[in-house]
Design a protein around this motif. Structure first.
Motif, PDB file in Angstrom:
ATOM      1  N   ILE A   1       0.846  -1.195   0.000  1.00  0.00           N
ATOM      2  CA  ILE A   1       0.000   0.000   0.000  1.00  0.00           C
ATOM      3  C   ILE A   1       0.884   1.248   0.000  1.00  0.00           C
ATOM      4  O   ILE A   1       1.699   1.421   0.905  1.00  0.00           O
ATOM      5  CB  ILE A   1      -0.928   0.026   1.237  1.00  0.00           C
TER       6      ILE A   1
ATOM      7  N   VAL B   1      -8.532   2.676   0.494  1.00  0.00           N
ATOM      8  CA  VAL B   1      -7.204   2.215   0.927  1.00  0.00           C
ATOM      9  C   VAL B   1      -7.311   1.621   2.346  1.00  0.00           C
ATOM     10  O   VAL B   1      -6.776   0.546   2.641  1.00  0.00           O
ATOM     11  CB  VAL B   1      -6.182   3.368   0.890  1.00  0.00           C
TER      12      VAL B   1
ATOM     13  N   GLY C   1       1.443   5.721   1.734  1.00  0.00           N
ATOM     14  CA  GLY C   1       0.731   4.905   2.734  1.00  0.00           C
ATOM     15  C   GLY C   1       1.236   5.280   4.119  1.00  0.00           C
ATOM     16  O   GLY C   1       0.456   5.388   5.080  1.00  0.00           O
TER      17      GLY C   1
END
Ligand SMILES: NC(=O)C1=CN([C@@H]2O[C@H](COP(=O)(O)OP(=O)(O)OC[C@H]3O[C@@H](n4cnc5c(N)ncnc54)[C@H](OP(=O)(O)O)[C@@H]3O)[C@@H](O)[C@H]2O)[C@@H](O)CC1
Ligand SMILES: Nc1ncnc2c1ncn2[C@@H]1O[C@H](COP(=O)(O)OP(=O)(O)OP(=O)(O)O)[C@@H](O)[C@H]1O
Length: 360
Positions: free
Chosen positions: A112, A135, A155
């Motif tokens: 991510i 996400v 991320g």
């Protein structure tokens, strides 16, 4: 200090070969042992970063790699598809009712963050929040389904600096740290430490691979009450890199390789779990059906716990990427690009581990 810190570099590599590098074999089908990896990233600004990470997953050895991005980020998904026909690009990240199950149910590890962008930089705030909500949804799905996750780049920014998402993310890390690895560079680490001064002990089971001249792997005890272990434990990779070019995307490469390596660990750990379930079944039902017993690499050596699988994975990947970057630099010097580094990953892996073909 990690128990691994007492090992020499060569001992660590040999241990990895016996524990976390599954041999190539004609017995396995597509995705079964090479693994299925998913990279979540990209934005209207960055199409290189998610590509480098996803491409690296495949060059390290994954069988199938999916790249999940948003269809609202201009031409991102078309560009990514043109970059590589090997990748499966799935532009669902801005779907308002995203069903994670539909694309993550058989995945072994997820990345991510590479090139994901930040909310404050984005043009269309409304669609953008859907993207970042998704996400978080993906992260939650992964940890609840024991899928290993590597969080990198933007991320990490969500976790350290995004007021809307940081507490949700930190809750997930707190409860499911054992499935997560963070891969901050120097600046990302500073941001994380500013937000979480107790970063190294706050998230049980978490590992942090700090990138730099010597990559450092920090692991936090899985349980807060285990008092007889040092917390955190640190393993440093002091293998020298001869690469003096710092082109953007080297970290993305490392992250992609780590995802594949963790995917392999996931496959091996799930195989152990399934076979021990079957052992119970055999005892209770007197059923001698061995079909599901250690389907994958039965004679491998076991590590002690999930944290050790993650730490050794990080060490190995750091070694492979250092060697790959040294090789790329030796050929290209100042003109070295991340594509050159990516293209050396397979050669570096081979030089360290050989062909890894199963012996008859
Ligand atoms: N081709 C592509 O698509 C690529 C896209 N990428 C994507 O870009 C996004 C943003 O990532 P990012 O790393 O550029 O931004 P951020 O975290 O704000 O840091 C910026 C500032 O930090 C500093 N700095 C950085 N490293 C340092 C160090 N080791 N030691 C010391 N300082 C250091 C440096 O400060 P300065 O040198 O200006 O003082 C710099 O200005 C992210 O999504 C990522 O995936 C990249 O992957 C590259 C390839
Ligand atoms: N000073 C250094 N000397 C030697 N190697 C380094 C140095 N800094 C980083 N590296 C190598 O490059 C890798 C990537 O680290 P870097 O700090 O470039 O990550 P990053 O900023 O996240 O990269 P990206 O550009 O992909 O976002 C490290 O894991 C390490 O192997």
């Amino acid at each position: 200090m990690s128990r691994f810190a007492k090992y020499t570099h060569l001992e660590l590599i040999q241990l990895a070969q016996k524990t976390i590098i599954p041999p190539l074999s004609s017995r396995y089908h597509k995705g079964q042992v090479g693994g299925r990896v998913c990279v979540v990233g990209g934005s209207f600004k960055f199409c290189g970063a998610p590509f480098f990470a996803a491409n690296a997953t495949m060059l390290y050895g994954s069988d199938l790699t999916y790249l999940v991005c948003s269809d609202k980020d201009h031409d991102l998904s078309s560009i990514l598809k043109i970059y590589s026909p090997n990748l499966m690009v799935n532009p669902v990240l801005s779907e308002p009712h995203l069903k994670c199950e539909s694309f993550l149910h058989n995945v072994h590890s997820v990345v991510i963050g590479p090139g994901l962008g930040r909310r404050e930089d984005e043009v269309m705030q409304e669609t953008n929040d859907v993207k970042f909500d998704n996400v978080i949804k993906i992260l939650q799905y992964c940890v609840e389904n024991k899928i290993f996750v590597v969080i990198d780049a933007d991320g990490l920014y969500l976790l350290s600096n995004d007021n809307k998402y940081k507490s949700k993310m930190s809750d997930l890390l707190k409860n499911h740290g054992k499935y997560i690895a963070l891969t901050p560079n120097v600046i990302e680490l500073k941001r994380l430490q500013k937000e979480y001064p107790d970063l190294y002990t706050r998230f049980p089971g978490l590992i942090i691979l700090e990138k730099g001249k010597n990559d450092k792997i920090i692991s936090t005890n899985q349980s807060n009450d285990s008092t007889n272990e040092e917390n955190p434990q640190i393993l440093e990779n002091t293998v020298e890199s001869h690469c003096l070019k710092r082109c953007g995307g080297q970290g993305d490469t490392l992250t992609g390789c780590l995802a594949t390596q963790l995917g392999w660990c996931n496959i091996l750990l799930r195989d152990d779990e399934n076979s021990s379930k079957n052992d119970d079944g055999d005892d209770n039902n007197n059923n001698n059906n061995n079909k599901e017993k250690h389907v994958i690499w039965p004679d491998r050596k076991r590590l002690e716990n999930i944290a050790e699988y993650k730490v050794l994975s990080a060490y190995v990947v750091s070694t492979v990427v250092k060697l790959a970057s040294s090789k790329a630099f030796a050929e290209k010097f100042r003109s070295m690009q991340t594509t050159d580094l990516n293209n050396k990953v397979g050669e570096a892996f081979y030089e360290i581990f050989g062909d890894t073909v199963e012996k008859e």
